[in-house]
Design a protein around this motif. Sequence first.
Motif, PDB file in Angstrom:
ATOM      1  N   MET A  32      98.742 -35.361  88.031  1.00 45.52           N
ATOM      2  CA  MET A  32      97.530 -34.761  87.508  1.00 45.52           C
ATOM      3  C   MET A  32      97.851 -34.017  86.210  1.00 45.52           C
ATOM      4  SD  MET A  32      94.698 -32.240  89.265  1.00 45.52           S
ATOM      5  CE  MET A  32      95.772 -30.837  89.432  1.00 45.52           C
ATOM      6  N   PRO A  33      97.608 -34.660  85.052  1.00 46.58           N
ATOM      7  CA  PRO A  33      97.795 -33.957  83.785  1.00 46.58           C
ATOM      8  C   PRO A  33      96.604 -33.028  83.528  1.00 46.58           C
ATOM      9  CG  PRO A  33      97.154 -36.230  83.399  1.00 46.58           C
ATOM     10  CD  PRO A  33      97.260 -36.051  84.877  1.00 46.58           C
ATOM     11  N   LEU A  34      96.875 -31.856  82.995  1.00 46.13           N
ATOM     12  CA  LEU A  34      95.829 -30.898  82.656  1.00 46.13           C
ATOM     13  C   LEU A  34      95.664 -30.812  81.146  1.00 46.13           C
ATOM     14  CD1 LEU A  34      96.705 -28.007  85.146  1.00 46.13           C
ATOM     15  CD2 LEU A  34      95.130 -29.922  85.464  1.00 46.13           C
ATOM     16  N   ALA A  35      94.551 -30.292  80.715  1.00 46.39           N
ATOM     17  CA  ALA A  35      94.250 -30.204  79.286  1.00 46.39           C
ATOM     18  C   ALA A  35      95.256 -29.344  78.520  1.00 46.39           C
ATOM     19  CB  ALA A  35      92.838 -29.654  79.089  1.00 46.39           C
ATOM     20  N   ASP A  36      95.879 -28.373  79.190  1.00 43.18           N
ATOM     21  CA  ASP A  36      96.837 -27.496  78.510  1.00 43.18           C
ATOM     22  C   ASP A  36      98.228 -28.102  78.366  1.00 43.18           C
ATOM     23  OD1 ASP A  36      97.923 -27.321  81.057  1.00 43.18           O
ATOM     24  OD2 ASP A  36      97.624 -25.155  81.252  1.00 43.18           O
ATOM     25  N   GLY A  37      98.411 -29.354  78.816  1.00 36.17           N
ATOM     26  CA  GLY A  37      99.705 -30.021  78.708  1.00 36.17           C
ATOM     27  C   GLY A  37     100.546 -29.934  79.961  1.00 36.17           C
ATOM     28  N   THR A  38     100.152 -29.088  80.901  1.00 32.47           N
ATOM     29  CA  THR A  38     100.844 -28.994  82.183  1.00 32.47           C
ATOM     30  C   THR A  38     100.569 -30.251  82.995  1.00 32.47           C
ATOM     31  OG1 THR A  38     100.603 -26.597  82.191  1.00 32.47           O
ATOM     32  CG2 THR A  38     101.050 -27.639  84.307  1.00 32.47           C
ATOM     33  N   VAL A  39     101.574 -30.726  83.720  1.00 35.46           N
ATOM     34  CA  VAL A  39     101.406 -31.881  84.593  1.00 35.46           C
ATOM     35  C   VAL A  39     101.833 -31.481  85.996  1.00 35.46           C
ATOM     36  CG1 VAL A  39     102.116 -34.259  85.070  1.00 35.46           C
ATOM     37  CG2 VAL A  39     101.877 -33.487  82.701  1.00 35.46           C
ATOM     38  N   TRP A  40     100.944 -31.719  86.983  1.00 37.83           N
ATOM     39  CA  TRP A  40     101.280 -31.516  88.388  1.00 37.83           C
ATOM     40  C   TRP A  40     101.668 -32.855  88.983  1.00 37.83           C
ATOM     41  CZ3 TRP A  40     101.833 -27.117  91.158  1.00 37.83           C
ATOM     42  CH2 TRP A  40     101.383 -25.937  90.569  1.00 37.83           C
ATOM     43  N   VAL A  41     102.747 -32.857  89.755  1.00 37.25           N
ATOM     44  CA  VAL A  41     103.258 -34.078  90.370  1.00 37.25           C
ATOM     45  C   VAL A  41     103.353 -33.864  91.871  1.00 37.25           C
ATOM     46  CG1 VAL A  41     105.226 -35.642  90.497  1.00 37.25           C
ATOM     47  CG2 VAL A  41     104.604 -34.613  88.306  1.00 37.25           C
ATOM     48  N   GLY A  42     102.780 -34.778  92.630  1.00 33.16           N
ATOM     49  CA  GLY A  42     102.913 -34.754  94.083  1.00 33.16           C
ATOM     50  C   GLY A  42     103.941 -35.789  94.487  1.00 33.16           C
ATOM     51  N   ALA A  43     104.901 -35.382  95.272  1.00 33.44           N
ATOM     52  CA  ALA A  43     105.992 -36.283  95.658  1.00 33.44           C
ATOM     53  C   ALA A  43     106.174 -36.253  97.168  1.00 33.44           C
ATOM     54  CB  ALA A  43     107.287 -35.888  94.953  1.00 33.44           C
ATOM     55  N   ALA A  44     107.130 -37.019  97.632  1.00 31.58           N
ATOM     56  CA  ALA A  44     107.381 -37.132  99.064  1.00 31.58           C
ATOM     57  C   ALA A  44     107.899 -35.832  99.680  1.00 31.58           C
ATOM     58  CB  ALA A  44     108.376 -38.258  99.324  1.00 31.58           C
ATOM     59  N   LEU A  45     108.444 -34.934  98.884  1.00 29.62           N
ATOM     60  CA  LEU A  45     109.017 -33.705  99.432  1.00 29.62           C
ATOM     61  C   LEU A  45     108.460 -32.433  98.814  1.00 29.62           C
ATOM     62  CD1 LEU A  45     112.744 -34.829  99.725  1.00 29.62           C
ATOM     63  CD2 LEU A  45     111.041 -34.682 101.548  1.00 29.62           C
ATOM     64  N   GLY A  46     107.276 -32.505  98.188  1.00 29.59           N
ATOM     65  CA  GLY A  46     106.681 -31.300  97.626  1.00 29.59           C
ATOM     66  C   GLY A  46     105.878 -31.579  96.374  1.00 29.59           C
ATOM     67  N   ALA A  47     105.437 -30.514  95.734  1.00 27.75           N
ATOM     68  CA  ALA A  47     104.661 -30.598  94.503  1.00 27.75           C
ATOM     69  C   ALA A  47     105.436 -29.909  93.396  1.00 27.75           C
ATOM     70  CB  ALA A  47     103.302 -29.931  94.686  1.00 27.75           C
ATOM     71  N   SER A  48     105.315 -30.440  92.188  1.00 28.63           N
ATOM     72  CA  SER A  48     105.999 -29.849  91.041  1.00 28.63           C
ATOM     73  C   SER A  48     105.029 -29.636  89.905  1.00 28.63           C
ATOM     74  CB  SER A  48     107.130 -30.757  90.553  1.00 28.63           C
ATOM     75  OG  SER A  48     108.123 -30.885  91.528  1.00 28.63           O
ATOM     76  N   ARG A  49     105.274 -28.557  89.159  1.00 28.46           N
ATOM     77  CA  ARG A  49     104.526 -28.296  87.935  1.00 28.46           C
ATOM     78  C   ARG A  49     105.497 -28.493  86.773  1.00 28.46           C
ATOM     79  NH1 ARG A  49     102.770 -22.489  87.470  1.00 28.46           N
ATOM     80  NH2 ARG A  49     104.853 -22.283  86.635  1.00 28.46           N
ATOM     81  N   ILE A  50     105.142 -29.384  85.859  1.00 22.53           N
ATOM     82  CA  ILE A  50     105.962 -29.617  84.669  1.00 22.53           C
ATOM     83  C   ILE A  50     105.231 -28.996  83.500  1.00 22.53           C
ATOM     84  CG2 ILE A  50     107.048 -31.328  83.184  1.00 22.53           C
ATOM     85  CD1 ILE A  50     106.936 -33.265  85.586  1.00 22.53           C
ATOM     86  N   GLU A  51     105.886 -28.051  82.861  1.00 21.25           N
ATOM     87  CA  GLU A  51     105.270 -27.333  81.753  1.00 21.25           C
ATOM     88  C   GLU A  51     106.324 -27.138  80.667  1.00 21.25           C
ATOM     89  OE1 GLU A  51     102.424 -23.454  81.173  1.00 21.25           O
ATOM     90  OE2 GLU A  51     103.771 -23.498  82.877  1.00 21.25           O
ATOM     91  N   GLY A  52     106.103 -27.751  79.519  1.00 18.93           N
ATOM     92  CA  GLY A  52     107.058 -27.628  78.423  1.00 18.93           C
ATOM     93  C   GLY A  52     108.438 -28.152  78.761  1.00 18.93           C
ATOM     94  N   GLY A  53     108.528 -29.139  79.638  1.00 17.67           N
ATOM     95  CA  GLY A  53     109.810 -29.700  80.029  1.00 17.67           C
ATOM     96  C   GLY A  53     110.480 -28.951  81.166  1.00 17.67           C
ATOM     97  N   ASN A  54     109.917 -27.806  81.569  1.00 22.53           N
ATOM     98  CA  ASN A  54     110.451 -27.045  82.696  1.00 22.53           C
ATOM     99  C   ASN A  54     109.732 -27.461  83.969  1.00 22.53           C
ATOM    100  OD1 ASN A  54     112.188 -25.370  81.084  1.00 22.53           O
ATOM    101  ND2 ASN A  54     110.333 -24.348  80.393  1.00 22.53           N
ATOM    102  N   ILE A  55     110.480 -27.605  85.053  1.00 26.25           N
ATOM    103  CA  ILE A  55     109.919 -28.044  86.318  1.00 26.25           C
ATOM    104  C   ILE A  55     110.030 -26.926  87.344  1.00 26.25           C
ATOM    105  CG2 ILE A  55     110.088 -29.715  88.204  1.00 26.25           C
ATOM    106  CD1 ILE A  55     111.394 -31.640  86.230  1.00 26.25           C
ATOM    107  N   THR A  56     108.884 -26.591  87.962  1.00 26.37           N
ATOM    108  CA  THR A  56     108.844 -25.653  89.078  1.00 26.37           C
ATOM    109  C   THR A  56     108.367 -26.438  90.285  1.00 26.37           C
ATOM    110  OG1 THR A  56     108.261 -23.853  87.575  1.00 26.37           O
ATOM    111  CG2 THR A  56     107.903 -23.478  89.927  1.00 26.37           C
ATOM    112  N   THR A  57     109.146 -26.429  91.356  1.00 27.93           N
ATOM    113  CA  THR A  57     108.827 -27.213  92.536  1.00 27.93           C
ATOM    114  C   THR A  57     108.419 -26.304  93.685  1.00 27.93           C
ATOM    115  OG1 THR A  57     110.301 -28.990  91.871  1.00 27.93           O
ATOM    116  CG2 THR A  57     109.764 -28.875  94.197  1.00 27.93           C
TER     117      THR A  57
END
Length: 76
Positions: A32-57
């Motif tokens: 799920m890409p957002l208008a501010d450039g952040t991308v949320w990713v749903g995976a088999a073991l959790g969700a991650s927020r990618i913002e400016g190349g940094n990943i928070t899971t």
Amino acid sequence: MPMALSSWFQGLVTRHFNANNGLPANEVRAVMPLADGTVWVGAALGASRIEGGNITTYGREDGLPSPFIMARLPRP
């Protein structure tokens, strides 16, 4: 089949994200890409927020009822 996620801007691949560099798993189920450039990713073991190349899971220990993210739902 496992797959990883590549970030892209205007059709150009800029960085490859996978379990080796921050995603909770290589099985990406929702993006799920957002208008501010952040991308949320749903995976088999959790969700991650990618913002400016940094990943928070986020996983069960962060309050997710289940680490298996299968799809994203539209905002109400």
